[in-house]
Design an enzyme around this catalytic site. Structure first.
Site, PDB file in Angstrom:
ATOM      1  N   HIS A  62      -7.410  -2.176   5.276  1.00 44.10           N
ATOM      2  CA  HIS A  62      -6.630  -1.165   6.021  1.00 44.10           C
ATOM      3  C   HIS A  62      -7.379   0.174   5.934  1.00 44.10           C
ATOM      4  O   HIS A  62      -6.779   1.230   5.938  1.00 44.10           O
ATOM      5  CB  HIS A  62      -5.246  -1.077   5.370  1.00 44.10           C
ATOM      6  CG  HIS A  62      -4.199  -0.308   6.126  1.00 44.10           C
ATOM      7  ND1 HIS A  62      -4.108  -0.259   7.489  1.00 44.10           N
ATOM      8  CD2 HIS A  62      -3.156   0.455   5.662  1.00 44.10           C
ATOM      9  CE1 HIS A  62      -3.057   0.482   7.832  1.00 44.10           C
ATOM     10  NE2 HIS A  62      -2.479   0.935   6.745  1.00 44.10           N
TER      11      HIS A  62
ATOM     12  N   ASP B   5       5.428   5.142   5.256  1.00 47.55           N
ATOM     13  CA  ASP B   5       6.446   4.359   5.979  1.00 47.55           C
ATOM     14  C   ASP B   5       6.858   3.111   5.206  1.00 47.55           C
ATOM     15  O   ASP B   5       7.951   2.584   5.416  1.00 47.55           O
ATOM     16  CB  ASP B   5       5.994   3.996   7.399  1.00 47.55           C
ATOM     17  CG  ASP B   5       4.665   3.274   7.474  1.00 47.55           C
ATOM     18  OD1 ASP B   5       3.732   3.681   6.774  1.00 47.55           O
ATOM     19  OD2 ASP B   5       4.564   2.298   8.254  1.00 47.55           O
ATOM     20  N   HIS B   6       5.996   2.667   4.284  1.00 45.52           N
ATOM     21  CA  HIS B   6       6.300   1.470   3.490  1.00 45.52           C
ATOM     22  C   HIS B   6       7.012   1.814   2.180  1.00 45.52           C
ATOM     23  O   HIS B   6       7.342   0.932   1.404  1.00 45.52           O
ATOM     24  CB  HIS B   6       5.007   0.695   3.210  1.00 45.52           C
ATOM     25  CG  HIS B   6       4.393   0.133   4.458  1.00 45.52           C
ATOM     26  ND1 HIS B   6       4.334  -1.214   4.726  1.00 45.52           N
ATOM     27  CD2 HIS B   6       3.848   0.756   5.546  1.00 45.52           C
ATOM     28  CE1 HIS B   6       3.772  -1.412   5.920  1.00 45.52           C
ATOM     29  NE2 HIS B   6       3.464  -0.228   6.428  1.00 45.52           N
TER      30      HIS B   6
ATOM     31  N   HIS C  75       0.855  -1.189   0.000  1.00 44.72           N
ATOM     32  CA  HIS C  75       0.000   0.000   0.000  1.00 44.72           C
ATOM     33  C   HIS C  75       0.888   1.235   0.000  1.00 44.72           C
ATOM     34  O   HIS C  75       2.112   1.123   0.094  1.00 44.72           O
ATOM     35  CB  HIS C  75      -0.983  -0.015   1.171  1.00 44.72           C
ATOM     36  CG  HIS C  75      -0.365   0.083   2.537  1.00 44.72           C
ATOM     37  ND1 HIS C  75       0.544  -0.815   3.021  1.00 44.72           N
ATOM     38  CD2 HIS C  75      -0.543   0.994   3.535  1.00 44.72           C
ATOM     39  CE1 HIS C  75       0.870  -0.493   4.260  1.00 44.72           C
ATOM     40  NE2 HIS C  75       0.243   0.615   4.598  1.00 44.72           N
TER      41      HIS C  75
ATOM     42  N   ASP D 114      -0.229  -3.994   6.061  1.00 42.61           N
ATOM     43  CA  ASP D 114      -1.019  -3.471   7.179  1.00 42.61           C
ATOM     44  C   ASP D 114      -2.495  -3.808   6.995  1.00 42.61           C
ATOM     45  O   ASP D 114      -2.983  -3.873   5.868  1.00 42.61           O
ATOM     46  CB  ASP D 114      -0.899  -1.942   7.239  1.00 42.61           C
ATOM     47  CG  ASP D 114       0.482  -1.455   7.660  1.00 42.61           C
ATOM     48  OD1 ASP D 114       1.327  -2.293   8.023  1.00 42.61           O
ATOM     49  OD2 ASP D 114       0.690  -0.231   7.627  1.00 42.61           O
TER      50      ASP D 114
ATOM     51  N   HIS E 120       1.106   3.941   2.001  1.00 39.55           N
ATOM     52  CA  HIS E 120       1.503   4.665   3.205  1.00 39.55           C
ATOM     53  C   HIS E 120       3.007   4.933   3.159  1.00 39.55           C
ATOM     54  O   HIS E 120       3.794   4.047   2.814  1.00 39.55           O
ATOM     55  CB  HIS E 120       1.185   3.828   4.459  1.00 39.55           C
ATOM     56  CG  HIS E 120       0.018   4.324   5.247  1.00 39.55           C
ATOM     57  ND1 HIS E 120      -0.749   3.482   6.017  1.00 39.55           N
ATOM     58  CD2 HIS E 120      -0.519   5.573   5.419  1.00 39.55           C
ATOM     59  CE1 HIS E 120      -1.706   4.183   6.612  1.00 39.55           C
ATOM     60  NE2 HIS E 120      -1.593   5.437   6.259  1.00 39.55           N
TER      61      HIS E 120
ATOM     62  N   HIS F  46       6.946  -4.914  12.079  1.00 41.81           N
ATOM     63  CA  HIS F  46       6.288  -3.587  12.140  1.00 41.81           C
ATOM     64  C   HIS F  46       5.762  -3.363  13.559  1.00 41.81           C
ATOM     65  O   HIS F  46       4.596  -3.076  13.777  1.00 41.81           O
ATOM     66  CB  HIS F  46       5.166  -3.603  11.092  1.00 41.81           C
ATOM     67  CG  HIS F  46       4.445  -2.332  10.785  1.00 41.81           C
ATOM     68  ND1 HIS F  46       3.519  -1.791  11.629  1.00 41.81           N
ATOM     69  CD2 HIS F  46       4.458  -1.518   9.703  1.00 41.81           C
ATOM     70  CE1 HIS F  46       2.972  -0.719  11.067  1.00 41.81           C
ATOM     71  NE2 HIS F  46       3.544  -0.531   9.901  1.00 41.81           N
TER      72      HIS F  46
HETATM   73 ZN   LIG Z   1      -0.342   1.426   6.511  1.00 36.03          ZN
HETATM   74 ZN   LIG Z   2       2.669   0.632   8.277  1.00 33.95          ZN
END
Ligand SMILES: [Zn+2]
Ligand SMILES: [Zn+2]
Length: 273
Positions: A150, A64-65, A60, A173, A62, A237
């Site tokens: 998510h 942080d990924h 996805h 996630d 986001h 995570h």
């Molecule tokens: Zn996420």
């Molecule tokens: Zn995450």
């Protein structure tokens, strides 16, 4: 099939944990799933350099990924002696993110093309936007795609990777859902990003509390693993960060709901399935 947790952290910077990223290796194929903060440092720690990657799967969008996708693109490009296309798979929206990343890299690409006589082509990135039910190969590994939950982040996907009779699910996630159960059915390994709801609830910060409703808790992941009959549950995570000596506590929470093997640990934790 070998799974290495390259980064076990979350969006919150941590001196010990890189951002979310997992490496799956099987029969000479190396697949990177997500590319969070510090991914290439940890990839080197796992003994791989960027040209050795067979492809990148994104669960996805986001941040942080994805923080170090730019580093993966750049180093895959400049460290390959010949032009080699980097294959990136992700949910709809991935093309927009990769194109914007290449846009941000435009000055760097110009500098390097101008400076290195043997570098004649800009980075070649092949983007494939995937939807649930899709299947494709990355090198020797067969991949299938399922929807995850998510929300309100949409769309998000999980991947099942199979090679040589072994299978691993990289869920990304999300909270438990029927699609994830189906993706995990009978898998050798199920890698889930998790939070500790009991600890998060103790932190008096509204923005932090918001994370509870769209992530699997440790217990959720264990119940999914049990329902789907997976052999090994791999947790990553960690939110909040797992204390250096805290793995027994996290493992015990999962073991209340899942009788199989439970793997967790810091960056570069590796499991063979
Ligand atoms: Zn996420
Ligand atoms: Zn995450």
């Amino acid at each position: 099939m070998q799974i290495t947790l390259l980064g076990t952290g979350s969006p919150i910077p941590d001196p010990r944990c890189a951002g979310p990223s997992t490496l799956v290796r099987s029969d000479g194929t190396a697949v990177l799933v997500d590319c969070g903060r510090g991914v290439l440092m940890r990839l080197a720690g796992a003994g791989l350099l960027p040209p050795m990657l067979s492809g990148v799967l994104v669960t996805h969008l986001h941040s942080d990924h994805l923080t170090d996708l730019n580093d993966v693109v750049t180093m895959h490009w400049v460290m390959n002696p010949q032009p080699v296309t980097l294959s990136v798979f992700g949910p709809p929206g991935t093309r927009e993110v990769v194109d914007a990343t290449l846009g941000a890299l435009a000055p760097d690409i110009r500098y390097r093309l101008a400076h290195h006589a043997d570098l004649t082509e800009p980075p070649s990135v092949e983007i494939t936007e995937v939807t649930p039910g899709d299947s494709f190969d990355v090198g020797a590994i067969a991949v299938c795609v399922a929807a995850t939950d998510h929300r309100p982040v949409e769309p998000t996907v999980g991947y099942r990777l199979e090679e040589g009779g072994r299978s691993a699910v990289l869920a990304g996630d999300g909270v438990p859902c029927a699609g994830l159960d189906e993706l995990c059915r009978g898998a050798d390994a199920y890698v889930q990003t998790v939070i500790r709801e009991d600890l998060v609830r103790q932190i008096p910060n509204a923005r932090f509390q918001d994370i509870v409703d769209y992530h699997s808790t440790v217990e959720d992941s264990a119940r999914t693993a049990a329902r789907a009959g997976v052999r090994t549950l791999v947790l990553t995570h960690y939110v909040p960060p797992m204390a250096a000596d805290g793995s027994d506590e996290w493992r015990a929470l999962a073991a209340q709901h899942f009788a199989g093997e439970i793997v967790l640990g810091g960056d570069l934790t590796t499991v063979d399935v």
